[in-house]
Write a protein that holds these residues in place. Structure first.
Motif, PDB file in Angstrom:
ATOM      1  N   VAL A  69      -9.950  22.699  60.376  1.00 20.37           N
ATOM      2  CA  VAL A  69      -9.986  24.053  60.948  1.00 20.37           C
ATOM      3  C   VAL A  69      -9.421  24.695  60.343  1.00 20.37           C
ATOM      4  O   VAL A  69      -8.092  25.412  60.812  1.00 20.37           O
ATOM      5  CB  VAL A  69      -9.803  23.595  61.885  1.00 20.37           C
ATOM      6  CG1 VAL A  69      -9.404  24.871  62.670  1.00 20.37           C
ATOM      7  CG2 VAL A  69     -10.280  21.726  62.741  1.00 20.37           C
ATOM      8  N   VAL A  70      -9.948  25.730  60.790  1.00 20.23           N
ATOM      9  CA  VAL A  70      -9.747  27.412  60.136  1.00 20.23           C
ATOM     10  C   VAL A  70      -9.825  28.705  61.549  1.00 20.23           C
ATOM     11  O   VAL A  70     -10.279  28.352  61.952  1.00 20.23           O
ATOM     12  CB  VAL A  70     -10.700  28.320  59.243  1.00 20.23           C
ATOM     13  CG1 VAL A  70      -9.627  29.606  59.284  1.00 20.23           C
ATOM     14  CG2 VAL A  70     -10.678  27.420  57.671  1.00 20.23           C
ATOM     15  N   THR A  71      -8.125  28.815  61.685  1.00 18.08           N
ATOM     16  CA  THR A  71      -8.099  29.378  63.140  1.00 18.08           C
ATOM     17  C   THR A  71      -7.366  30.645  62.602  1.00 18.08           C
ATOM     18  O   THR A  71      -6.585  31.140  61.859  1.00 18.08           O
ATOM     19  CB  THR A  71      -6.638  28.692  64.030  1.00 18.08           C
ATOM     20  OG1 THR A  71      -6.819  27.272  63.690  1.00 18.08           O
ATOM     21  CG2 THR A  71      -6.305  29.682  64.892  1.00 18.08           C
ATOM     22  N   GLY A  72      -8.027  31.779  62.988  1.00 14.13           N
ATOM     23  CA  GLY A  72      -7.966  33.494  62.966  1.00 14.13           C
ATOM     24  C   GLY A  72      -7.083  33.876  64.449  1.00 14.13           C
ATOM     25  O   GLY A  72      -7.961  33.275  65.564  1.00 14.13           O
ATOM     26  N   THR A  73      -5.761  34.463  64.398  1.00 16.12           N
ATOM     27  CA  THR A  73      -5.379  35.409  65.725  1.00 16.12           C
ATOM     28  C   THR A  73      -5.501  36.490  65.288  1.00 16.12           C
ATOM     29  O   THR A  73      -5.142  37.238  64.041  1.00 16.12           O
ATOM     30  CB  THR A  73      -4.835  34.500  66.509  1.00 16.12           C
ATOM     31  OG1 THR A  73      -3.303  34.734  65.031  1.00 16.12           O
ATOM     32  CG2 THR A  73      -4.541  32.885  66.454  1.00 16.12           C
ATOM     33  N   ARG A  74      -6.111  37.779  66.115  1.00 13.03           N
ATOM     34  CA  ARG A  74      -5.470  39.269  65.532  1.00 13.03           C
ATOM     35  C   ARG A  74      -5.547  39.864  67.493  1.00 13.03           C
ATOM     36  O   ARG A  74      -6.503  39.388  68.276  1.00 13.03           O
ATOM     37  CB  ARG A  74      -6.570  39.839  64.716  1.00 13.03           C
ATOM     38  CG  ARG A  74      -6.838  41.274  64.164  1.00 13.03           C
ATOM     39  CD  ARG A  74      -7.950  41.271  64.374  1.00 13.03           C
ATOM     40  NE  ARG A  74      -8.380  42.239  64.703  1.00 13.03           N
ATOM     41  CZ  ARG A  74     -10.262  41.997  64.130  1.00 13.03           C
ATOM     42  NH1 ARG A  74     -10.431  42.757  62.811  1.00 13.03           N
ATOM     43  NH2 ARG A  74     -11.029  42.114  64.506  1.00 13.03           N
TER      44      ARG A  74
END
Length: 224
Positions: free
Chosen positions: A101-106
């Motif tokens: 699971v690749v999680t990105g936050t911005r």
């Protein structure tokens, strides 16, 4: 511009940014996916406590990675998000379902990309932060639809709502406040909003009262 309208404008901006980033990822990582199925048109309620909180979200959009190895797709996803300015983390899950699971936050937005080791299906999810879009207002009970002065001849005020017409439990909202869930379905009207006995009329015809119902009206008892 009011704080509420500013909040909606900001949520819309975040929703557009989220959708644009998801489209880029899907197009690059799993070309051929049907982007018409990426529904991010309107924010939904995610917290029913007052004030209600809304967010844009997309859940489990599916793409196919074809002949690209899982590890390579994960590398590409992380590189693409990092280049776009997202903070990226990677989680590996083992057991019955082996996946990364690749999680990105911005800017409060979150994107998740699930890549299975033994399946070509890639799942994309994303959501904006939850934001209040309406000011908290104090509930005011509605005026009764019938009173002792306006009741129709041959009728009596409804014994359940005393002329209110609306549900006497929730006041016509269809729901009640709840500490844990924010709101719960009204147990009296089951979200129909009107009084379950008079169905909104506020009064009942004397000729149609059952013996049980007549018991609520001492003035209608035999001999009186």
């Amino acid at each position: 511009m009011s704080d509420i309208s500013q909040a909606r404008a900001e949520l819309d901006r975040l929703g557009e940014s989220l959708r644009a980033q998801l489209v880029e990822l899907i197009t690059e990582l799993t070309p051929g996916a049907d982007l018409d199925l990426l529904f991010l048109d309107e924010p939904g309620i995610v917290d029913w406590h007052e004030p209600l909180k809304y967010r844009y979200s997309a859940d489990s959009f599916r793409g196919e990675r074809a002949d690209v190895p899982a590890a390579e797709l994960v590398r590409r996803a992380e590189a693409q998000l990092t280049t776009a300015g997202w903070q990226v983390t990677e989680t590996r899950e083992t057991g019955a379902t082996e996946r990364t699971v690749v999680t990105g936050t911005r800017d409060g937005n979150t994107i998740e990309i699930q890549v299975g080791e033994h399946t070509p299906t890639v799942y994309y999810s994303g959501h904006t932060p939850a934001m209040a879009l309406q000011a908290v207002s104090t509930f005011e009970w509605p005026d009764p639809v019938k009173t002792a002065e306006t009741v129709t001849p041959g009728h009596v005020l409804c014994y359940e709502c005393d002329g209110l017409g609306w549900c006497p439990e929730c006041g016509g909202r269809g729901w009640l406040p709840d500490a844990a869930k924010g709101r719960v379905k009204c147990p009296e009207c089951h979200q129909e909003r009107v009084c379950p006995i008079c169905r909104g009329a506020g009064e009942l015809a004397i000729s149609q009262l059952s013996p049980y119902q007549r018991g609520y009206y001492p003035q209608l008892r035999e001999g009186e």
